[in-house]
Design a protein around this motif. Structure first.
Motif, mmCIF file in Angstrom:
data_model
loop_
_atom_site.group_PDB
_atom_site.id
_atom_site.type_symbol
_atom_site.label_atom_id
_atom_site.label_comp_id
_atom_site.label_asym_id
_atom_site.label_seq_id
_atom_site.Cartn_x
_atom_site.Cartn_y
_atom_site.Cartn_z
ATOM 1 N N VAL A 11 30.306 -5.879 72.178
ATOM 2 C CA VAL A 11 29.932 -7.276 71.908
ATOM 3 C C VAL A 11 28.765 -7.241 73.235
ATOM 4 N N GLU A 12 28.872 -6.480 73.441
ATOM 5 C CA GLU A 12 28.357 -6.438 75.277
ATOM 6 C C GLU A 12 26.433 -6.188 74.839
ATOM 7 N N HIS A 13 27.455 -4.107 74.139
ATOM 8 C CA HIS A 13 25.877 -3.997 73.668
ATOM 9 C C HIS A 13 25.363 -3.687 72.850
ATOM 10 N N LYS A 14 25.859 -4.320 71.697
ATOM 11 C CA LYS A 14 25.112 -4.919 70.328
ATOM 12 C C LYS A 14 23.919 -6.138 70.967
ATOM 13 N N LEU A 15 24.662 -6.889 72.055
ATOM 14 C CA LEU A 15 23.902 -8.314 72.078
ATOM 15 C C LEU A 15 22.821 -7.819 73.181
ATOM 16 N N THR A 16 23.274 -7.034 73.652
ATOM 17 C CA THR A 16 21.311 -6.602 74.944
ATOM 18 C C THR A 16 20.856 -5.872 73.448
ATOM 19 N N VAL A 17 21.043 -5.131 72.764
ATOM 20 C CA VAL A 17 19.631 -4.274 70.950
ATOM 21 C C VAL A 17 19.697 -5.790 70.359
ATOM 22 N N LEU A 18 20.059 -6.636 70.523
ATOM 23 C CA LEU A 18 19.904 -7.367 69.910
ATOM 24 C C LEU A 18 18.387 -8.243 70.549
ATOM 25 N N SER A 25 13.952 -5.603 62.122
ATOM 26 C CA SER A 25 14.170 -6.824 61.765
ATOM 27 C C SER A 25 15.506 -5.605 61.038
ATOM 28 N N SER A 26 15.050 -4.799 60.751
ATOM 29 C CA SER A 26 16.488 -3.823 60.093
ATOM 30 C C SER A 26 17.496 -3.827 60.962
ATOM 31 N N ILE A 27 17.547 -3.837 61.944
ATOM 32 C CA ILE A 27 18.500 -3.227 62.456
ATOM 33 C C ILE A 27 19.021 -4.545 63.402
ATOM 34 N N PHE A 28 18.248 -5.040 63.802
ATOM 35 C CA PHE A 28 18.494 -6.496 64.134
ATOM 36 C C PHE A 28 19.746 -7.010 63.143
ATOM 37 N N ARG A 29 19.134 -7.576 61.965
ATOM 38 C CA ARG A 29 19.971 -8.068 60.551
ATOM 39 C C ARG A 29 21.292 -7.178 60.454
ATOM 40 N N GLU A 30 21.496 -5.647 60.348
ATOM 41 C CA GLU A 30 23.366 -5.004 61.638
ATOM 42 C C GLU A 30 23.156 -5.262 61.836
ATOM 43 N N LEU A 31 23.447 -5.624 63.022
ATOM 44 C CA LEU A 31 23.608 -5.670 64.328
ATOM 45 C C LEU A 31 24.073 -7.327 64.623
ATOM 46 N N VAL A 32 23.787 -8.831 63.441
ATOM 47 C CA VAL A 32 24.322 -9.774 63.605
ATOM 48 C C VAL A 32 25.275 -9.757 62.725
ATOM 49 N N SER A 33 25.338 -8.568 61.454
ATOM 50 C CA SER A 33 26.443 -8.707 60.458
ATOM 51 C C SER A 33 27.766 -8.288 61.186
ATOM 52 N N GLU A 34 27.534 -6.776 62.600
ATOM 53 C CA GLU A 34 28.504 -6.362 63.702
ATOM 54 C C GLU A 34 28.869 -7.335 64.291
ATOM 55 N N LEU A 35 28.166 -7.902 64.756
ATOM 56 C CA LEU A 35 28.376 -8.952 65.686
ATOM 57 C C LEU A 35 29.501 -9.942 64.812
ATOM 58 N N VAL A 36 29.198 -10.663 64.311
ATOM 59 C CA VAL A 36 30.011 -11.586 62.776
ATOM 60 C C VAL A 36 30.965 -10.876 63.043
ATOM 61 N N THR A 37 31.311 -10.210 62.514
ATOM 62 C CA THR A 37 32.290 -9.507 61.741
ATOM 63 C C THR A 37 33.427 -9.094 62.776
ATOM 64 N N LEU A 38 33.425 -8.639 64.342
ATOM 65 C CA LEU A 38 33.481 -8.963 65.405
ATOM 66 C C LEU A 38 34.188 -10.648 65.501
#
Length: 213
Positions: A11-18, A25-38
């Motif tokens: 979560v901390e890693h993905k949030l930092t990239v976010l 935007s393409s990576i931002f959207r994917e990271l949001v989806s991944e974080l929400v899944t967690l």
């Protein structure tokens, strides 16, 4: 009100990239989806289930299945749409409603409702509100009370980041008769003079879908 802040290296890693302003935007959207899944894994821990007799290839048994009426996922438009895929990936059998709210810029804790696609009766339904930012808390309180007016008594809000001011506002203003829980990836320093979260991640809707004038 129950608050859960996820504490996990992924979560901390993905949030930092976010948060990084250079993240496209393409990576931002994917990271949001991944974080929400967690987040969804924790947010659904109290999901209601019932017994279901089945037969495996080896023997009969009694398993568990999600109870009816089915839970409902409610994205707060427009930024909440970016979280929908992550939630439905974890709960494909859930129904989806939509609620359009925006901040009254002259009164940051007040909201304007401009769209609604929800069942008339939410009695007995577990509701999951999704909105990336818990800033002033006004949207979350207004959305929760909107669901409560339709009979909802069990609401879980899933946000990416939150401000202490927003958490406090929700604690002080949410109807105590509602079973209410908030799950977030992180709590930031606070709000600036424009009521944006600092350090935050910018306007989530704009970073997901681009700027709309």
């Amino acid at each position: 009100m129950e608050l859960q802040v996820l504490n996990h290296p992924l979560v901390e890693h993905k949030l930092t990239v976010l948060r990084d302003k250079n993240t496209p935007s393409s990576i931002f959207r994917e990271l949001v989806s991944e974080l929400v899944t967690l987040e969804a894994y924790e947010a659904t821990r109290n999901l209601e289930v019932v017994d279901k007799p089945i037969e495996t290839p080896v023997a009969p048994m009694v398993g568990k299945t999600i109870a009816k009426p089915r839970p409902i996922i409610v994205p707060v438009l427009r930024a909440g749409l970016g979280m929908l895929d992550g939630m439905t990936r974890m709960m494909p059998s859930a129904e989806v409603g939509f609620l359009g709210m925006k901040r009254d810029e002259e009164h940051p804790t007040q909201q304007i409702t401009y769209a609604n696609r929800l069942p008339d009766d939410l009695s007995g339904r577990q509701c999951f509100l999704i909105d990336p930012m818990l800033a002033t808390g006004g949207t979350l309180v207004a959305a929760t009370h909107y669901l409560a007016e339709k009979g909802a008594k069990d609401v879980t809000a899933i946000c990416i980041i939150a401000a202490p001011e927003g958490i406090k506002f929700v604690e002080e203003n949410i109807d105590p008769s509602i079973s209410f829980r908030v799950v977030v990836c992180g709590v930031d320093e606070g709000l600036n003079d424009k009521s944006y979260i600092v350090p935050g991640l910018g306007d989530a809707g704009d970073r997901l879908y681009g700027v709309i004038d």
